[in-house]
Motif scaffolding. Structure first.
Motif, PDB file in Angstrom:
ATOM      1  N   GLU A  85      96.340  83.924 -43.899  1.00 52.26           N
ATOM      2  CA  GLU A  85      96.690  82.514 -44.051  1.00 52.26           C
ATOM      3  C   GLU A  85      96.720  82.101 -45.517  1.00 52.26           C
ATOM      4  OE1 GLU A  85      94.799  80.916 -39.818  1.00 52.26           O
ATOM      5  OE2 GLU A  85      93.574  80.990 -41.635  1.00 52.26           O
ATOM      6  N   ALA A  86      95.832  82.672 -46.314  1.00 53.38           N
ATOM      7  CA  ALA A  86      95.839  82.375 -47.746  1.00 53.38           C
ATOM      8  C   ALA A  86      97.157  82.805 -48.378  1.00 53.38           C
ATOM      9  CB  ALA A  86      94.663  83.068 -48.433  1.00 53.38           C
ATOM     10  N   ALA A  87      97.694  83.935 -47.920  1.00 45.01           N
ATOM     11  CA  ALA A  87      98.980  84.400 -48.443  1.00 45.01           C
ATOM     12  C   ALA A  87     100.101  83.437 -48.058  1.00 45.01           C
ATOM     13  CB  ALA A  87      99.281  85.803 -47.916  1.00 45.01           C
ATOM     14  N   VAL A  88     100.047  82.895 -46.842  1.00 45.62           N
ATOM     15  CA  VAL A  88     101.048  81.918 -46.412  1.00 45.62           C
ATOM     16  C   VAL A  88     100.968  80.653 -47.266  1.00 45.62           C
ATOM     17  CG1 VAL A  88     101.727  80.378 -44.526  1.00 45.62           C
ATOM     18  CG2 VAL A  88     101.179  82.769 -44.043  1.00 45.62           C
ATOM     19  N   LEU A  89      99.760  80.162 -47.488  1.00 47.03           N
ATOM     20  CA  LEU A  89      99.589  78.953 -48.288  1.00 47.03           C
ATOM     21  C   LEU A  89     100.014  79.158 -49.734  1.00 47.03           C
ATOM     22  CD1 LEU A  89      96.157  77.694 -46.916  1.00 47.03           C
ATOM     23  CD2 LEU A  89      98.400  76.665 -46.536  1.00 47.03           C
ATOM     24  N   ALA A  90      99.753  80.331 -50.262  1.00 51.38           N
ATOM     25  CA  ALA A  90     100.126  80.616 -51.647  1.00 51.38           C
ATOM     26  C   ALA A  90     101.632  80.594 -51.843  1.00 51.38           C
ATOM     27  CB  ALA A  90      99.556  81.965 -52.074  1.00 51.38           C
ATOM     28  N   ASP A  91     102.378  80.909 -50.785  1.00 55.87           N
ATOM     29  CA  ASP A  91     103.837  81.004 -50.888  1.00 55.87           C
ATOM     30  C   ASP A  91     104.566  79.766 -50.392  1.00 55.87           C
ATOM     31  OD1 ASP A  91     103.717  83.520 -51.972  1.00 55.87           O
ATOM     32  OD2 ASP A  91     104.150  84.576 -50.097  1.00 55.87           O
ATOM     33  N   VAL A  92     103.855  78.753 -49.877  1.00 57.24           N
ATOM     34  CA  VAL A  92     104.539  77.695 -49.138  1.00 57.24           C
ATOM     35  C   VAL A  92     105.474  76.870 -50.030  1.00 57.24           C
ATOM     36  CG1 VAL A  92     102.741  75.911 -49.356  1.00 57.24           C
ATOM     37  CG2 VAL A  92     104.200  75.971 -47.318  1.00 57.24           C
ATOM     38  N   LEU A  93     105.089  76.604 -51.268  1.00 60.35           N
ATOM     39  CA  LEU A  93     105.975  75.844 -52.154  1.00 60.35           C
ATOM     40  C   LEU A  93     107.104  76.717 -52.691  1.00 60.35           C
ATOM     41  CD1 LEU A  93     103.537  73.566 -54.189  1.00 60.35           C
ATOM     42  CD2 LEU A  93     104.588  73.204 -51.957  1.00 60.35           C
ATOM     43  N   LEU A  94     106.808  77.969 -52.971  1.00 62.13           N
ATOM     44  CA  LEU A  94     107.849  78.903 -53.393  1.00 62.13           C
ATOM     45  C   LEU A  94     108.893  79.063 -52.290  1.00 62.13           C
ATOM     46  CD1 LEU A  94     109.068  81.067 -55.252  1.00 62.13           C
ATOM     47  CD2 LEU A  94     107.466  82.706 -54.238  1.00 62.13           C
ATOM     48  N   ARG A  95     108.418  79.100 -51.052  1.00 62.91           N
ATOM     49  CA  ARG A  95     109.354  79.258 -49.929  1.00 62.91           C
ATOM     50  C   ARG A  95     110.294  78.059 -49.834  1.00 62.91           C
ATOM     51  NH1 ARG A  95     105.616  80.119 -46.672  1.00 62.91           N
ATOM     52  NH2 ARG A  95     105.392  82.309 -47.169  1.00 62.91           N
ATOM     53  N   ASN A  96     109.809  76.864 -50.104  1.00 66.79           N
ATOM     54  CA  ASN A  96     110.700  75.698 -50.139  1.00 66.79           C
ATOM     55  C   ASN A  96     111.784  75.872 -51.191  1.00 66.79           C
ATOM     56  OD1 ASN A  96     109.595  74.184 -48.084  1.00 66.79           O
ATOM     57  ND2 ASN A  96     108.348  72.902 -49.414  1.00 66.79           N
ATOM     58  N   HIS A  97     111.383  76.347 -52.367  1.00 67.41           N
ATOM     59  CA  HIS A  97     112.353  76.548 -53.450  1.00 67.41           C
ATOM     60  C   HIS A  97     113.385  77.600 -53.047  1.00 67.41           C
ATOM     61  CE1 HIS A  97     113.774  76.537 -57.617  1.00 67.41           C
ATOM     62  NE2 HIS A  97     113.836  77.849 -57.519  1.00 67.41           N
ATOM     63  N   GLU A  98     112.933  78.665 -52.437  1.00 68.26           N
ATOM     64  CA  GLU A  98     113.851  79.740 -52.043  1.00 68.26           C
ATOM     65  C   GLU A  98     114.795  79.298 -50.934  1.00 68.26           C
ATOM     66  OE1 GLU A  98     111.023  83.620 -53.055  1.00 68.26           O
ATOM     67  OE2 GLU A  98     111.043  82.773 -51.041  1.00 68.26           O
ATOM     68  N   GLN A  99     114.326  78.440 -50.029  1.00 68.22           N
ATOM     69  CA  GLN A  99     115.195  77.922 -48.972  1.00 68.22           C
ATOM     70  C   GLN A  99     116.282  77.012 -49.541  1.00 68.22           C
ATOM     71  OE1 GLN A  99     115.238  78.329 -45.425  1.00 68.22           O
ATOM     72  NE2 GLN A  99     114.065  80.134 -45.995  1.00 68.22           N
ATOM     73  N   GLY A 100     116.001  76.381 -50.670  1.00 75.66           N
ATOM     74  CA  GLY A 100     116.998  75.559 -51.343  1.00 75.66           C
ATOM     75  C   GLY A 100     116.809  74.070 -51.171  1.00 75.66           C
ATOM     76  N   GLY A 101     116.453  73.636 -49.975  1.00 75.65           N
ATOM     77  CA  GLY A 101     116.302  72.205 -49.740  1.00 75.65           C
ATOM     78  C   GLY A 101     115.848  71.927 -48.325  1.00 75.65           C
ATOM     79  N   ALA A 102     115.841  70.654 -47.949  1.00 78.78           N
ATOM     80  CA  ALA A 102     115.415  70.264 -46.609  1.00 78.78           C
ATOM     81  C   ALA A 102     115.720  68.785 -46.392  1.00 78.78           C
ATOM     82  CB  ALA A 102     113.918  70.504 -46.416  1.00 78.78           C
ATOM     83  N   ASP A 103     115.767  68.387 -45.124  1.00 82.11           N
ATOM     84  CA  ASP A 103     115.730  66.974 -44.779  1.00 82.11           C
ATOM     85  C   ASP A 103     114.278  66.507 -44.888  1.00 82.11           C
ATOM     86  OD1 ASP A 103     118.418  67.166 -44.211  1.00 82.11           O
ATOM     87  OD2 ASP A 103     118.138  67.236 -42.037  1.00 82.11           O
ATOM     88  N   PHE A 104     114.070  65.241 -45.210  1.00 83.18           N
ATOM     89  CA  PHE A 104     112.695  64.764 -45.301  1.00 83.18           C
ATOM     90  C   PHE A 104     112.577  63.338 -44.796  1.00 83.18           C
ATOM     91  CE2 PHE A 104     114.464  63.429 -49.419  1.00 83.18           C
ATOM     92  CZ  PHE A 104     113.991  62.120 -49.528  1.00 83.18           C
ATOM     93  N   VAL A 105     111.372  63.019 -44.334  1.00 82.22           N
ATOM     94  CA  VAL A 105     110.974  61.656 -44.005  1.00 82.22           C
ATOM     95  C   VAL A 105     109.599  61.438 -44.617  1.00 82.22           C
ATOM     96  CG1 VAL A 105     110.439  59.972 -42.209  1.00 82.22           C
ATOM     97  CG2 VAL A 105     112.263  61.645 -41.834  1.00 82.22           C
ATOM     98  N   VAL A 106     109.474  60.386 -45.404  1.00 84.96           N
ATOM     99  CA  VAL A 106     108.189  60.012 -45.989  1.00 84.96           C
ATOM    100  C   VAL A 106     107.791  58.668 -45.426  1.00 84.96           C
ATOM    101  CG1 VAL A 106     106.889  59.612 -48.114  1.00 84.96           C
ATOM    102  CG2 VAL A 106     108.839  61.185 -48.131  1.00 84.96           C
ATOM    103  N   THR A 107     106.566  58.561 -44.912  1.00 87.65           N
ATOM    104  CA  THR A 107     106.045  57.274 -44.459  1.00 87.65           C
ATOM    105  C   THR A 107     104.814  56.932 -45.283  1.00 87.65           C
ATOM    106  OG1 THR A 107     104.759  58.360 -42.709  1.00 87.65           O
ATOM    107  CG2 THR A 107     106.928  57.492 -42.117  1.00 87.65           C
ATOM    108  N   ALA A 108     104.805  55.724 -45.823  1.00 83.63           N
ATOM    109  CA  ALA A 108     103.723  55.302 -46.705  1.00 83.63           C
ATOM    110  C   ALA A 108     103.294  53.879 -46.344  1.00 83.63           C
ATOM    111  CB  ALA A 108     104.160  55.373 -48.161  1.00 83.63           C
TER     112      ALA A 108
END
Length: 253
Positions: free
Chosen positions: A39-62
């Protein structure tokens, strides 16, 4: 870690009690158990994986204030650090919702579709324009919209984090839960943030945190990861808000 990068999730939040599950060795695992090596390996890569995917749809609620919620719905090009969104502020039925269109980069934000903006542009002798541009604020007193846009862009990195950083007592597995029909594993830090990662793809599905000075959590949900091409408004349809402060002031920018 590069000095120009931000750590995985830099601001505070509240950890929610979630479901329990079974550990990989067949024993019962409880919410709050430490993160495993895998799981630590997954967490370490999670932001890099977003960059490699290129983009995403998002919803932010505040949520903020009494019964007031700011929601940003759009898409982001993580690789190009560019996005667009519809920003809607709801006031709990006390008055009509406020809506506007946003385009943003790491340095600037464009505002359009604002009531009163066409009249303000015409009065300034700029009837051909449709958007007002200004720098994306970065200081401690930044508008909430700017803080949220920067938060979305910061969910991407060109390098992985150190997996060992997630193996301490400060990080825990909080259980599995379904988000929009996808089974996710949820992890949290005792500094406040939590993330939900898709069990099948290891992609970031949701990030929850609390911003300084706020009393409710901010939630960023990501979906449909993949490349995006997002162009910002052209120069001829844009007014520089710093050069035309009367236009910016008229529409509350």
């Amino acid at each position: 870690m590069s000095p120009t990068r931000r750590p995985l999730l830099p601001v505070a939040g509240v950890v929610l009690a979630l479901l329990t599950g079974c550990s990989g060795d067949g024993g019962q695992r409880l919410a709050g158990d430490r993160v495993t090596v895998e799981e630590a390996a997954v967490l370490a890569d999670v932001l890099l994986r977003n960059h490699e995917q290129g983009g995403a749809d998002f919803v932010v609620t505040a949520p903020y204030g009494e019964g007031t919620v700011l929601t940003l719905t759009g898409e982001v090009d993580f690789a190009g650090a560019t996005g667009r969104a519809q920003a809607v502020t709801t006031h709990g039925g006390e008055r009509p919702d406020d809506a506007r269109t946003l385009f943003f980069t790491a340095n600037e934000v464009w505002f359009g579709d604002i009531p009163g903006l066409p009249d303000a542009l015409t009065a300034a002798g700029l009837p051909e324009a449709a958007y007002v541009r200004r720098p994306l604020a970065t200081g401690a007193e930044s508008p909430l919209t700017d803080v949220l846009l920067r938060l979305v862009l910061n969910l991407s990195a060109e390098e992985a984090d150190d997996p060992g950083a997630f193996r301490g007592e400060a990080y825990a597995w909080q259980g599995d839960r379904s988000i929009d029909g996808e089974l996710t594993a949820v992890y949290a830090s005792d500094s406040g943030w939590s993330v939900a990662v898709d069990r099948s793809s290891d992609l970031l599905v949701q990030f929850t945190t609390r911003l300084p000075g706020q009393e409710a959590d901010v939630t960023v949900s990501l979906a449909d990861h993949g490349p995006r091409e997002i162009g910002v408004p052209a120069a001829e349809e844009t007014v520089d808000g710093t050069a035309h402060p009367q236009v910016a002031a008229t529409v509350g920018l």
